[in-house]
Design a protein around this motif. Sequence first.
Motif, PDB file in Angstrom:
ATOM      1  N   SER A   2       0.844  -1.192   0.000  1.00  0.00           N
ATOM      2  CA  SER A   2       0.000   0.000   0.000  1.00  0.00           C
ATOM      3  C   SER A   2       0.886   1.252   0.000  1.00  0.00           C
ATOM      4  N   GLU A   3       0.230   2.332  -0.291  1.00  0.00           N
ATOM      5  CA  GLU A   3       0.927   3.582  -0.565  1.00  0.00           C
ATOM      6  C   GLU A   3       1.314   4.308   0.729  1.00  0.00           C
ATOM      7  N   THR A   4       2.475   4.946   0.698  1.00  0.00           N
ATOM      8  CA  THR A   4       2.929   5.719   1.853  1.00  0.00           C
ATOM      9  C   THR A   4       2.143   7.023   1.955  1.00  0.00           C
ATOM     10  N   LEU A   5       1.582   7.293   3.124  1.00  0.00           N
ATOM     11  CA  LEU A   5       0.868   8.551   3.327  1.00  0.00           C
ATOM     12  C   LEU A   5       1.788   9.569   4.016  1.00  0.00           C
ATOM     13  N   LEU A   6       2.491   9.085   5.044  1.00  0.00           N
ATOM     14  CA  LEU A   6       3.402   9.965   5.799  1.00  0.00           C
ATOM     15  C   LEU A   6       4.788   9.339   5.832  1.00  0.00           C
ATOM     16  N   LYS A   7       5.795  10.158   5.512  1.00  0.00           N
ATOM     17  CA  LYS A   7       7.161   9.658   5.618  1.00  0.00           C
ATOM     18  C   LYS A   7       8.019  10.699   6.334  1.00  0.00           C
ATOM     19  N   VAL A   8       8.563  10.264   7.442  1.00  0.00           N
ATOM     20  CA  VAL A   8       9.462  11.110   8.225  1.00  0.00           C
ATOM     21  C   VAL A   8      10.859  10.553   7.998  1.00  0.00           C
ATOM     22  N   HIS A   9      11.761  11.395   7.480  1.00  0.00           N
ATOM     23  CA  HIS A   9      13.080  10.881   7.138  1.00  0.00           C
ATOM     24  C   HIS A   9      14.195  11.709   7.762  1.00  0.00           C
ATOM     25  N   ALA A  10      15.005  11.045   8.587  1.00  0.00           N
ATOM     26  CA  ALA A  10      16.210  11.651   9.177  1.00  0.00           C
ATOM     27  C   ALA A  10      15.920  12.976   9.882  1.00  0.00           C
ATOM     28  N   VAL A  11      14.816  13.030  10.572  1.00  0.00           N
ATOM     29  CA  VAL A  11      14.396  14.302  11.179  1.00  0.00           C
ATOM     30  C   VAL A  11      15.078  14.559  12.527  1.00  0.00           C
ATOM     31  N   GLU A  12      15.608  15.762  12.620  1.00  0.00           N
ATOM     32  CA  GLU A  12      16.140  16.244  13.900  1.00  0.00           C
ATOM     33  C   GLU A  12      15.356  17.485  14.309  1.00  0.00           C
ATOM     34  N   THR A  13      14.936  17.506  15.567  1.00  0.00           N
ATOM     35  CA  THR A  13      14.229  18.676  16.100  1.00  0.00           C
ATOM     36  C   THR A  13      14.923  19.122  17.378  1.00  0.00           C
TER      37      THR A  13
END
Length: 241
Positions: A2-13
């Motif tokens: 199935s299709e990706t809706l949300l993708k978080v990649h290498a996130v720094e906060t």
Amino acid sequence: MSETLLKVHAVETYYGNIRALAGVDVEVKRGEIVSLIGANGAGKSTLMMTICGSPQARTGTITFDGQDITRLPTHEIARLRVAQSPEGRRIFPRMTVYENLQMGASLDKLKHFDEDVEKIYTLFPRLKERQAQRGGTLSGGEQQMLSIGRALMARPKLLLLDEPSLGLAPLIVKQIFDAIKVLNKEQGLTVFLVEQNAFAALKLSDRGYVMVNGRVTMSGSGKELLANPEVRAAYLEGGRH
Ligand SMILES: Nc1ncnc2c1ncn2[C@@H]1O[C@H](COP(=O)(O)OP(=O)(O)OP(=O)(O)O)[C@@H](O)[C@H]1O
Ligand SMILES: [Mg+2]
């Protein structure tokens, strides 16, 4: 697949100089329920808030429904139909149940308003009984229902829930989790859920992630994580399993 809706990649906060997310990768596919578990202070709420654009990710990318939302302001992310029930519920205490639901409806959805309110009252009949009561005088469980109901008024493609079970009695937790299941199964709603109640969350979820100190340390299907000895030792000991 199935299709990706949300993708978080290498996130720094960061909060000032403090790095709360240290390179996070998370994916939610359309139609899934995905949970994020982890100890206090792990960065779970920070991830939810970063997805909504406040605080913004300092590095990495967040893609929603094929669009890069990393640098979008919060209100534009909300317009893409990402809705959040934040930690602590944050309902409007002086407004009635009905008025709180009105606040959740975006302007262009007004023609569906009555229909959408009825759907929420069907999902949570308690809210209908209490529709004229002020939000601040509701019980904790009713406030949680209202917080979810208000988020649903935006007709979200993705519903973010931060600790919906916090401080609630088991019976109410079951009602809330049953409602999430119904929304997912009957309306195909995609849900990303942060929970301290790892057992209930993983049981409900297609997949899950474990976060430790701002990093994802484990991921797998809900079943795999429930059976994983490390997960059991750290998050499920003493739980109902
Ligand atoms: N506004 C803020 N300013 C500075 N530091 C913050 C802020 N909000 C969170 N933090 C810090 O970021 C880290 C992650 O916090 P966060 O609230 O994301 O954790 P959490 O996993 O949601 O925890 P909990 O399970 O207790 O809700 C913590 O060390 C916290 O003290
Ligand atoms: Mg939190």
